[in-house]
Design an enzyme around this catalytic site. Structure first.
Site, PDB file in Angstrom:
ATOM      1  N   TYR A 181      -3.806  -2.599   9.923  1.00  0.00           N
ATOM      2  CA  TYR A 181      -3.789  -2.553   8.314  1.00  0.00           C
ATOM      3  C   TYR A 181      -2.433  -2.150   7.695  1.00  0.00           C
ATOM      4  O   TYR A 181      -1.214  -3.408   7.326  1.00  0.00           O
ATOM      5  CB  TYR A 181      -4.613  -1.413   7.751  1.00  0.00           C
ATOM      6  N   SER A 203       1.218  -1.169  -0.013  1.00  0.00           N
ATOM      7  CA  SER A 203       0.095  -0.586   0.228  1.00  0.00           C
ATOM      8  C   SER A 203       0.679   1.371   0.149  1.00  0.00           C
ATOM      9  O   SER A 203       1.599   1.591   0.833  1.00  0.00           O
ATOM     10  CB  SER A 203      -0.894   0.064   1.415  1.00  0.00           C
TER      11      SER A 203
HETATM   12  N1  LIG Z   1      -8.339  -0.705  -2.101  1.00  0.00           N
HETATM   13  C1  LIG Z   1      -7.726  -0.091  -2.180  1.00  0.00           C
HETATM   14  O1  LIG Z   1      -7.187   0.915  -1.666  1.00  0.00           O
HETATM   15  C2  LIG Z   1      -6.427  -0.734  -1.547  1.00  0.00           C
HETATM   16  C3  LIG Z   1      -4.875   0.432  -1.790  1.00  0.00           C
HETATM   17  C4  LIG Z   1      -3.951  -0.167  -1.295  1.00  0.00           C
HETATM   18  C5  LIG Z   1      -3.634  -0.842  -1.480  1.00  0.00           C
HETATM   19  N2  LIG Z   1      -4.639  -2.010  -1.809  1.00  0.00           N
HETATM   20  C6  LIG Z   1      -4.025  -3.420  -1.532  1.00  0.00           C
HETATM   21  O2  LIG Z   1      -4.391  -4.269  -2.513  1.00  0.00           O
HETATM   22  C7  LIG Z   1      -4.892  -5.438  -2.581  1.00  0.00           C
HETATM   23  C8  LIG Z   1      -6.465  -5.964  -3.211  1.00  0.00           C
HETATM   24  O3  LIG Z   1      -6.958  -4.999  -2.364  1.00  0.00           O
HETATM   25  P1  LIG Z   1      -8.806  -5.101  -2.445  1.00  0.00           P
HETATM   26  O4  LIG Z   1      -9.395  -3.221  -2.224  1.00  0.00           O
HETATM   27  O5  LIG Z   1      -8.919  -5.150  -3.897  1.00  0.00           O
HETATM   28  O6  LIG Z   1      -9.902  -5.575  -1.637  1.00  0.00           O
HETATM   29  P2  LIG Z   1     -11.214  -6.161  -1.616  1.00  0.00           P
HETATM   30  O7  LIG Z   1     -11.866  -5.363  -2.576  1.00  0.00           O
HETATM   31  O8  LIG Z   1     -11.631  -6.374   0.274  1.00  0.00           O
HETATM   32  O9  LIG Z   1     -10.842  -7.711  -1.959  1.00  0.00           O
HETATM   33  C9  LIG Z   1     -10.504  -8.235  -0.962  1.00  0.00           C
HETATM   34  C10 LIG Z   1      -9.659 -10.181  -1.621  1.00  0.00           C
HETATM   35  O10 LIG Z   1      -8.667 -10.788  -1.112  1.00  0.00           O
HETATM   36  C11 LIG Z   1      -9.645 -11.982  -0.685  1.00  0.00           C
HETATM   37  N3  LIG Z   1      -9.401 -12.348   0.609  1.00  0.00           N
HETATM   38  C12 LIG Z   1      -9.559 -11.696   1.991  1.00  0.00           C
HETATM   39  N4  LIG Z   1      -8.539 -12.567   2.700  1.00  0.00           N
HETATM   40  C13 LIG Z   1      -8.465 -13.339   2.156  1.00  0.00           C
HETATM   41  C14 LIG Z   1      -7.952 -14.343   2.952  1.00  0.00           C
HETATM   42  N5  LIG Z   1      -7.415 -15.002   4.539  1.00  0.00           N
HETATM   43  N6  LIG Z   1      -7.975 -15.694   2.132  1.00  0.00           N
HETATM   44  C15 LIG Z   1      -7.461 -15.532   0.579  1.00  0.00           C
HETATM   45  N7  LIG Z   1      -8.752 -14.402  -0.234  1.00  0.00           N
HETATM   46  C16 LIG Z   1      -9.308 -13.680   0.769  1.00  0.00           C
HETATM   47  C17 LIG Z   1     -11.105 -11.996  -0.553  1.00  0.00           C
HETATM   48  O11 LIG Z   1     -11.833 -12.667  -0.994  1.00  0.00           O
HETATM   49  P3  LIG Z   1     -13.850 -13.137  -0.140  1.00  0.00           P
HETATM   50  O12 LIG Z   1     -13.989 -12.463  -0.507  1.00  0.00           O
HETATM   51  O13 LIG Z   1     -13.444 -14.684  -0.607  1.00  0.00           O
HETATM   52  O14 LIG Z   1     -13.491 -12.675   1.586  1.00  0.00           O
HETATM   53  C18 LIG Z   1     -12.280 -10.730  -2.392  1.00  0.00           C
HETATM   54  O15 LIG Z   1     -11.575 -11.448  -3.162  1.00  0.00           O
HETATM   55  C19 LIG Z   1      -5.806  -5.108  -0.572  1.00  0.00           C
HETATM   56  O16 LIG Z   1      -3.097  -6.048  -0.470  1.00  0.00           O
HETATM   57  C20 LIG Z   1      -5.420  -4.092  -0.579  1.00  0.00           C
HETATM   58  O17 LIG Z   1      -4.478  -3.930   0.363  1.00  0.00           O
HETATM   59  C21 LIG Z   1      -5.858  -1.752  -1.890  1.00  0.00           C
END
Ligand SMILES: NC(=O)c1ccc[n+]([C@@H]2O[C@H](COP(=O)([O-])OP(=O)(O)OC[C@H]3O[C@@H](n4cnc5c(N)ncnc54)[C@H](OP(=O)(O)O)[C@@H]3O)[C@@H](O)[C@H]2O)c1
Length: 242
Positions: A150, A136
């Site tokens: 986080y 992040s």
């Molecule tokens: N969104 C942001 O603003 C942002 C910013 C910077 C970095 N990121 C990073 O980008 C990545 C994706 O984020 P996102 O925003 O797309 O998240 P998201 O929409 O919340 O989706 C999270 C995904 O991870 C899966 N997941 C959660 N816990 C899990 C586990 N223990 N085992 C397997 N799968 C699991 C969820 O599956 P289920 O629904 O089946 O649980 C879902 O498919 C993350 O690493 C996040 O830290 C995001």
């Protein structure tokens, strides 16, 4: 052959779809949301592409081993591993953070998940395998308030990924980090819309990061363009820091 963790929605879904568009075999990992996983799969199938769903909680060593066994039944090698899964972020002030309830679940999905994956998938790694880890932007620039658990897990994952870059280099495995700023996904559901608008306005682009922006960078890194970028951390924030 690619495996993307946490790909049932959000950034992971965009990465899985983008990798599949390049006629790769993509294994889509998720933990619970069957519906999201089926939707991503269906859309790929309609485009004539191949995405296979492999459910596992990445924090669970046994489940990850069984998931990798399923990949190994179909494919002899794993060319691309993207560790994207992250636990949902609950906004909490530092004084209220509970080690067991708040911090450990974040560490488990991010760090334990990464260890489980790398250790289980080791037999499928070949010279040229690429690993991409989602970090992040917030751990490198001004961190937002109430995200201590986080941020802790992401900072620890940064260290672990750098260790992997050092130790896997002799095997010819390339390791990359991608660090986006705030995107409009489910990750931080309790962040008020007004806060999203304020952060969007802080970006020189005037908008938040789109999952597609991140997917494009992942694809660039795993392509020939990334060959000389082993160990790099690529920030995807539309120039937010400048
Ligand atoms: N969104 C942001 O603003 C942002 C910013 C910077 C970095 N990121 C990073 O980008 C990545 C994706 O984020 P996102 O925003 O797309 O998240 P998201 O929409 O919340 O989706 C999270 C995904 O991870 C899966 N997941 C959660 N816990 C899990 C586990 N223990 N085992 C397997 N799968 C699991 C969820 O599956 P289920 O629904 O089946 O649980 C879902 O498919 C993350 O690493 C996040 O830290 C995001």
């Amino acid at each position: 052959v690619c495996l993307v963790t946490g790909a049932s929605r959000g950034i992971g879904a965009a990465i899985a779809a983008r990798l599949a568009r390049g006629h790769r075999i993509v294994f889509l990992n998720h933990r619970a949301s069957e519906e999201g996983a089926s939707e991503v799969q269906r859309a790929a199938r309609d485009r004539g592409e191949c995405i296979e769903s492999v459910r596992a909680d990445v924090a669970d060593e046994g489940e990850v081993r069984r998931m990798i066994d399923r990949v190994a039944e179909r494919c002899a090698t794993l060319d691309v591993l993207v560790h994207n899964a992250a636990a949902p972020v609950a906004l909490k002030p530092l004084f209220d953070l509970d080690w067991t309830d708040d911090v450990l679940p974040q560490l488990a999905t991010s760090c334990r998940g990464f260890l489980n994956l790398v250790q289980a998938a080791r037999p499928l790694f070949v010279s040229g395998t690429r690993i991409v880890v989602l970090l992040s932007d917030a751990i490198f620039h001004t961190p937002p308030a109430r995200m201590g658990a986080y941020l802790t897990a992401k900072a620890a994952l940064w260290g672990l990924t750098r260790a992997a870059a050092k130790e896997l280099q002799p095997l010819g495995v390339r390791v990359y980090m991608v660090a986006p700023s705030l995107a409009r996904t489910d990750l931080v559901l309790d962040l008020p819309e007004r806060a999203r608008e304020i952060v969007a306005a802080q970006h020189p682009t005037g908008r938040l990061v789109d999952p597609e922006d991140v997917a494009a960078v992942v694809e660039m890194l795993i392509a020939d363009a990334g060959k000389y970028m082993h160990g790099a951390n690529v920030v995807v924030n539309g120039g937010l820091a400048f």
